[in-house]
Design a protein around this motif. Structure first.
Motif, mmCIF file in Angstrom:
data_model
loop_
_atom_site.group_PDB
_atom_site.id
_atom_site.type_symbol
_atom_site.label_atom_id
_atom_site.label_comp_id
_atom_site.label_asym_id
_atom_site.label_seq_id
_atom_site.Cartn_x
_atom_site.Cartn_y
_atom_site.Cartn_z
ATOM 1 N N HIS A 58 9.748 25.163 -14.155
ATOM 2 C CA HIS A 58 8.409 24.633 -14.447
ATOM 3 C C HIS A 58 8.491 23.566 -15.542
ATOM 4 N N GLY A 59 9.321 23.820 -16.545
ATOM 5 C CA GLY A 59 9.508 22.828 -17.602
ATOM 6 C C GLY A 59 10.163 21.559 -17.073
ATOM 7 N N LEU A 60 11.145 21.740 -16.206
ATOM 8 C CA LEU A 60 11.801 20.586 -15.606
ATOM 9 C C LEU A 60 10.804 19.776 -14.778
ATOM 10 N N ALA A 61 9.909 20.457 -14.075
ATOM 11 C CA ALA A 61 8.895 19.753 -13.276
ATOM 12 C C ALA A 61 8.005 18.900 -14.181
ATOM 13 N N ALA A 62 7.639 19.427 -15.347
ATOM 14 C CA ALA A 62 6.799 18.672 -16.276
ATOM 15 C C ALA A 62 7.530 17.425 -16.772
ATOM 16 N N LEU A 63 8.800 17.567 -17.125
ATOM 17 C CA LEU A 63 9.562 16.406 -17.603
ATOM 18 C C LEU A 63 9.839 15.431 -16.474
ATOM 19 N N TYR A 64 10.089 15.928 -15.282
ATOM 20 C CA TYR A 64 10.283 15.050 -14.125
ATOM 21 C C TYR A 64 9.034 14.196 -13.929
ATOM 22 N N ALA A 84 0.834 -1.209 0.000
ATOM 23 C CA ALA A 84 0.000 0.000 0.000
ATOM 24 C C ALA A 84 0.867 1.256 0.000
ATOM 25 N N LEU A 85 1.954 1.233 0.774
ATOM 26 C CA LEU A 85 2.867 2.380 0.767
ATOM 27 C C LEU A 85 3.507 2.562 -0.607
ATOM 28 N N LEU A 86 3.866 1.466 -1.244
ATOM 29 C CA LEU A 86 4.467 1.560 -2.582
ATOM 30 C C LEU A 86 3.480 2.146 -3.585
ATOM 31 N N LEU A 87 2.197 1.882 -3.383
ATOM 32 C CA LEU A 87 1.190 2.465 -4.271
ATOM 33 C C LEU A 87 1.058 3.978 -4.084
ATOM 34 N N CYS A 88 1.583 4.493 -2.985
ATOM 35 C CA CYS A 88 1.535 5.937 -2.723
ATOM 36 C C CYS A 88 2.627 6.708 -3.464
ATOM 37 N N VAL A 89 3.588 6.015 -4.035
ATOM 38 C CA VAL A 89 4.686 6.691 -4.730
ATOM 39 C C VAL A 89 4.165 7.671 -5.793
ATOM 40 N N PRO A 90 3.164 7.322 -6.622
ATOM 41 C CA PRO A 90 2.692 8.287 -7.629
ATOM 42 C C PRO A 90 2.045 9.542 -7.041
ATOM 43 N N LEU A 91 1.608 9.487 -5.794
ATOM 44 C CA LEU A 91 1.009 10.680 -5.186
ATOM 45 C C LEU A 91 2.008 11.829 -5.103
ATOM 46 N N ILE A 92 3.280 11.500 -5.005
ATOM 47 C CA ILE A 92 4.316 12.524 -4.968
ATOM 48 C C ILE A 92 4.295 13.315 -6.266
ATOM 49 N N ASP A 93 4.116 12.622 -7.393
ATOM 50 C CA ASP A 93 4.041 13.300 -8.692
ATOM 51 C C ASP A 93 2.811 14.190 -8.769
ATOM 52 N N VAL A 94 1.707 13.715 -8.239
ATOM 53 C CA VAL A 94 0.474 14.511 -8.247
ATOM 54 C C VAL A 94 0.684 15.793 -7.434
ATOM 55 N N LEU A 95 1.349 15.677 -6.300
ATOM 56 C CA LEU A 95 1.618 16.865 -5.474
ATOM 57 C C LEU A 95 2.515 17.858 -6.218
ATOM 58 N N LEU A 96 3.540 17.355 -6.908
ATOM 59 C CA LEU A 96 4.433 18.235 -7.666
ATOM 60 C C LEU A 96 3.678 18.921 -8.802
ATOM 61 N N LEU A 97 2.865 18.174 -9.520
ATOM 62 C CA LEU A 97 2.086 18.760 -10.613
ATOM 63 C C LEU A 97 1.120 19.814 -10.084
ATOM 64 N N THR A 98 0.472 19.518 -8.968
ATOM 65 C CA THR A 98 -0.464 20.471 -8.371
ATOM 66 C C THR A 98 0.257 21.746 -7.951
ATOM 67 N N ALA A 99 1.403 21.615 -7.314
ATOM 68 C CA ALA A 99 2.171 22.788 -6.883
ATOM 69 C C ALA A 99 2.628 23.613 -8.086
ATOM 70 N N THR A 100 3.025 22.939 -9.153
ATOM 71 C CA THR A 100 3.451 23.647 -10.363
ATOM 72 C C THR A 100 2.283 24.416 -10.967
ATOM 73 N N ALA A 101 1.119 23.766 -11.041
ATOM 74 C CA ALA A 101 -0.068 24.424 -11.601
ATOM 75 C C ALA A 101 -0.483 25.623 -10.748
ATOM 76 N N ILE A 102 -0.445 25.478 -9.435
ATOM 77 C CA ILE A 102 -0.809 26.587 -8.540
ATOM 78 C C ILE A 102 0.170 27.742 -8.729
ATOM 79 N N ASP A 103 1.448 27.422 -8.841
ATOM 80 C CA ASP A 103 2.460 28.457 -9.030
ATOM 81 C C ASP A 103 2.196 29.238 -10.312
ATOM 82 N N LEU A 104 1.909 28.543 -11.390
ATOM 83 C CA LEU A 104 1.628 29.215 -12.661
ATOM 84 C C LEU A 104 0.296 29.966 -12.610
ATOM 85 N N ARG A 105 -0.671 29.419 -11.918
ATOM 86 C CA ARG A 105 -2.000 30.038 -11.799
ATOM 87 C C ARG A 105 -1.925 31.379 -11.069
ATOM 88 N N ARG A 106 -0.949 31.487 -10.154
ATOM 89 C CA ARG A 106 -0.774 32.734 -9.408
ATOM 90 C C ARG A 106 -0.178 33.836 -10.281
#
Length: 190
Positions: A65-71, A35-57
């Protein structure tokens, strides 16, 4: 801020991965570890959300921001492979499982392996390009999206270079070393 989040996401990936494997094998709780291993993709979701919020501001898009997308693209594409690799080694070291097989080193088997890895790079690039294009459309200002377009070109160059590497294994496969002669067997046959 985004660079810090990318570094935190990478550290978080390894911490969650290590934690999941530790729970699975050291604490002998395979379901909880899984179950913990299944949480690994949540880290990507958090990074994408933070990037979107940053750009939205209204922050101007930067190379970060580009590096975050490729990461994001590469962790989605390679994530399962890395988790499976780490799980195999942890199962061997702590769970009594056999040693995981190494990738082939010679011949066309190595070429096929390289093309499978290239396919993961292709998936990562496509995801990264899609996220970058989504950012470009969301910003809708050609003067501000230059850094994001630069990362699109970088992603395509990486894909091309990786294709050349895989192609080199196809065109010039490394030959397996000749088996060493066993002096005892040579004496038996003479």
């Amino acid at each position: 801020m985004i660079v810090t989040l990318i570094v935190a996401a990478e550290i978080g990936f390894w911490v969650v991965l290590g934690g999941g494997l530790a729970v699975r094998y050291l604490l002998r709780r395979p379901r909880l570890g899984g179950a913990l291993l299944l949480c690994v993709p949540l880290i990507d979701v958090l990074l994408l959300t933070a990037t979107a919020i940053d750009l939205r501001r209204g922050v101007d898009p930067s190379a970060a921001h580009g590096l975050a997308a490729l990461y994001l693209g590469f962790t989605v594409a390679y994530g399962h492979y890395v988790v499976r690799w780490a799980d195999g080694h942890a199962a061997h070291r702590f769970g009594g499982a056999p040693r995981p097989a190494k990738p082939p080193r010679h011949g066309m088997a190595r070429a096929r392996h390289e093309w499978r890895i290239w396919t993961m790079t292709l998936v990562g690039v496509l995801i990264g390009l899609a996220v970058l294009q989504g950012m470009i459309w969301a910003i809708d200002d050609g003067d501000r999206t230059g850094p994001l377009r630069t990362w699109q070109g970088t992603a395509l160059r990486v894909l091309g270079i990786h294709a050349l590497i895989a192609l080199s294994y196809t065109l010039w496969p490394k030959k397996a070393p000749a088996p060493e002669r066993d002096p005892e067997r040579a004496v038996e046959h003479s």
